[in-house]
Scaffold this active site. Structure first.
Site, mmCIF file in Angstrom:
data_model
loop_
_atom_site.group_PDB
_atom_site.id
_atom_site.type_symbol
_atom_site.label_atom_id
_atom_site.label_comp_id
_atom_site.label_asym_id
_atom_site.label_seq_id
_atom_site.Cartn_x
_atom_site.Cartn_y
_atom_site.Cartn_z
ATOM 1 C CG ASP A 108 -2.033 1.019 1.158
ATOM 2 O OD1 ASP A 108 -3.062 0.783 0.522
ATOM 3 O OD2 ASP A 108 -1.820 2.096 1.755
ATOM 4 C CG HIS B 85 -4.785 -3.703 0.264
ATOM 5 N ND1 HIS B 85 -4.095 -3.301 -0.858
ATOM 6 C CD2 HIS B 85 -4.656 -2.700 1.164
ATOM 7 C CE1 HIS B 85 -3.592 -2.092 -0.639
ATOM 8 N NE2 HIS B 85 -3.912 -1.707 0.581
ATOM 9 C CE1 TYR C 185 -4.681 7.483 1.937
ATOM 10 C CE2 TYR C 185 -5.139 6.981 -0.353
ATOM 11 C CZ TYR C 185 -4.902 6.564 0.930
ATOM 12 O OH TYR C 185 -4.863 5.232 1.214
#
Ligand SMILES: *[C@@H]1O[C@H](CO)[C@@H](O)[C@H](O)[C@H]1NC(C)=O
Ligand SMILES: *[C@H]1O[C@H](CO)[C@@H](O)[C@H](O)[C@H]1NC(C)=O
Length: 651
Positions: free
Chosen positions: A253, A456, A399
């Site tokens: 990630d 994930h 982000y």
């Protein structure tokens, strides 16, 4: 009404006529020629711009990210730290959980497909309030040694585990980087497996697992512009602070993004990069991925094509799973306010990801099948890493920095790195990139481990698989540094096909030494393939013509391409007897994947395919010279007789 079209077509007809009268056909030709040249130049320019790696981004290794004024006297010692779920924190949390408003019930028949199921959330929160043992969990968190140290103005929290082993076991530093919405908690089951010696390996790891800035107990930058490059710089400084100048990295990630950036900026520091989210999001790679829709087998091995094609379906899943990303990249603070204020909202927001990112099939279950793979206590541990230090708002700002114009124009994935890289690809990971596209960025991409399950949060979900893979990767990185020039870093002793042993159709072992001094053509064959007839016939012809000049043909039946070689050894034997095959046929083998025959692994490594090393179809051909060295590789569509001109060079 009927007149109008007629009129129109008359007018249109006039147009070209007029032009052709006033312009000679010669100048139209010239015009076209000029356009063709301009078009070509433009295409070349675009190609150049896209394929020329940008310069390394600029960065300042000492930039101050803490609040102003800059404190030159800042304490930069390493301080022991303990995670504490204090009474104040716990009472406040319980209070909020107790006094929450009733949730709106989910729509009839919905599971997690409208987001976190509010019925199930009620159960989760009840558990958190009444069963989750804060004191026990605090002790659990503190079973590893935690520290804080100030770097570039930010107090950075990290776990540091130094294994105690005998002197003959080497201890290698490994930086472990978590992602969002993960935390250091994801590594707790994995860490002991990495710090304990394994039979057959003479090394273990010393673990440095930081909370990324703005996550967990690490301080958040005080101002804009702290993107992947700045995080990478700070992490490199952290490693220097703990006295490690060369080390390995593991990440998934956001941890992949930071690990990859560190490998790009500091190749001299990174000995190897292990990623469980191997991606290359450069425009060129994305373009190839899109182009691959037309002919998937050009890019991806048949067995795993469904991990990325049809692209439409995978993009649909991505869209369904990444709404959060758009919001976090654009308005993180609005979201941060609500998640900071409500433990219910926070738990739903974070844990929803652990359902559908672990397996898309969980989406219709009313409990998101969260407990199939994880324990509720462990999931809430991870939520606590955001709740207790109050770090959700700062974590999601990341982000905004990753997807800022400033970061995107750095085109980090377009800058290649030589750091040896190893990927592990779990079945349900959100993104899948074939090795050939990963190699555009990771020049020494050594291997992909394919796992037929898992999602994930791999370290958290499958710690055993991850531990084994990290050991294998680092073993290979070490061999890589030992001798960079060998074609196959996995087995650097092997230089010729004579080092291999194969089995014939009756199962008898044949040492390929037997072919010393011959020119050898190695082919994978199938009895029921569209190319079978021509290939067998022509291979026979070729053999008859050149066998007394020193040619040998070695054919390996393989069932990996559309199941076109399903038969048993006897059936294969019958098939070739009927065709009067004179060259040598061996036992059925795999040529691709984990169980590929070592000889084929070697061939593939020595002679790469046009796109990707794996074997695309029945009747791929390798040419080996009189010294046992693979010298050429031919696609299935090249028929054997076309090879004559190449053969004679070596005969
Ligand atoms: C979930 O349910 C919908 C509608 O009932 C269905 O179309 C879809 O295929 C299901 N998805 C999975 C992964 O089971
Ligand atoms: C391999 O055999 C199959 C089945 O006969 C055929 O459809 C396919 O075209 C062959 N491969 C190539 C690359 O032509």
């Amino acid at each position: 009404m009927a007149k109008k079209p007629a009129n129109k077509s008359q007018i249109e007809y006039k147009g070209p006529n007029t032009i052709s009268k006033s312009t000679s056909s010669g100048s139209v030709g010239k015009l076209l020629f000029v356009f063709a040249i301009l078009g070509g130049l433009l295409a070349f320019y675009v190609y150049k711009v896209v394929t020329t790696p940008p310069d390394l981004p600029k960065y300042d290794v000492n930039n101050w990210w803490g609040p102003y004024p800059i404190d030159q006297q800042k304490d930069v010692s390493i301080r022991p730290f303990k995670i504490e779920f204090s009474d104040v924190i716990v009472n406040d949390l319980r209070e909020r959980l107790m006094h929450r408003r009733p949730f709106v019930p989910p729509l009839e028949g919905t599971g997690f497909d409208y987001g976190f199921n509010s019925n199930f959330l009620g159960q989760v929160l009840h558990y958190w309030e009444n069963k989750y043992n804060f004191k026990d969990r605090q002790n659990f968190f503190n079973k590893f040694d935690h520290y804080k140290t100030n770097i570039q103005g930010l107090d950075i929290h990290y776990i540091h585990v130094k294994p105690k082993v005998s002197a003959d076991i080497e201890v290698l530093p490994l930086l472990m980087l978590h992602g969002w919405p993960g935390s250091i908690r994801e590594f707790y089951e994995l860490i002991p497996k990495l710090t304990t010696p394994r039979p057959g390996d003479n090394f273990v790891f010393e673990i440095i697992a930081p909370s990324l800035p703005g996550f967990g107990y690490s301080q958040s930058p005080a101002r804009k512009g702290f993107g992947p490059v700045e995080t990478a710089v700070l992490m490199s400084n952290l490693m220097k602070r703990v006295g490690r100048t060369q080390y390995y990295i593991q990440g998934g990630d956001f941890g992949h993004v930071i690990g990859s950036t560190m490998a790009t900026l500091f190749p001299e520091q990174i000995l190897g990069f292990h990623t469980n989210m191997p991606v290359n999001t450069s425009p060129v790679a994305m373009f190839y991925l899109w182009l691959g829709s037309l002919w998937p087998s050009m890019l991806v091995e048949h067995e795993v094509q469904d991990r990325v094609y049809p692209l439409r379906e995978h993009v649909a899943r991505l869209l369904q799973e990444t709404g959060y990303l758009h919001l976090q990249a654009t308005k993180p603070d609005t979201l941060g306010i609500s998640l900071t204020d409500s433990p219910a909202g926070l738990a739903a927001y974070i844990l929803e990801k652990f359902s559908t990112w672990t397996n898309p099939e969980f989406i219709n279950a009313s409990d998101g099948r969260l407990l199939d793979k994880f324990q509720l206590t462990h999931l809430l541990d991870n939520v606590m890493m955001y709740w207790a230090p109050n770090s959700i708002a700062t974590s999601i700002r990341t982000y905004a920095e990753i997807f800022s114009t400033r970061t995107l124009t750095m085109r980090l994935d377009d800058i290649p790195t030589d750091v040896p890289t190893w990927g592990i690809k779990f079945k349900h990971e959100l993104l899948f990139f074939p090795d050939c596209l990963l190699r555009l960025k990771y020049k020494n991409y050594l291997h992909s481990t394919m796992v037929e399950e898992g999602g994930h949060f791999a370290a958290f979900e499958m710690p055993d698989v991850m531990a084994k893979d990290i050991f294998e990767a680092v073993k290979t990185f070490r061999e890589f540094h030992g001798n960079e020039r060998t074609p196959s870093p996995k087995d650097k002793r092997i230089k010729t096909i004579y080092d291999f042993t194969v089995k014939d159709l009756s199962g008898k072992e044949i040492k390929l030494e037997k072919y010393k001094g011959y020119v050898v053509l190695i082919v994978n064959v199938a009895s029921q393939c569209g190319l079978t007839d021509t290939n067998y016939k022509q291979l026979n012809e070729l053999y008859e013509k050149y066998s007394d000049k020193g040619l040998r043909i070695l054919a390996f039946p393989c069932n990996q391409f559309g199941g076109q070689e399903p038969g048993s050894a006897e059936e294969i034997f019958k098939f070739i007897s009927n065709r009067g095959v004179k060259f040598d046929i061996f036992e059925k083998i795999s040529v691709n994947g984990e169980n590929a025959h070592p000889l084929w692994q070697f061939l593939k490594n020595s002679q790469s395919g046009m796109i990707g090393d794996f074997i695309k179809w029945n009747f791929s051909k390798f040419l080996v010279d009189r010294n046992g060295v693979p010298v050429d590789r031919f696609a299935p569509t090249v028929s054997p007789l076309d090879l004559e001109s190449y053969l004679v060079k070596y005969l």
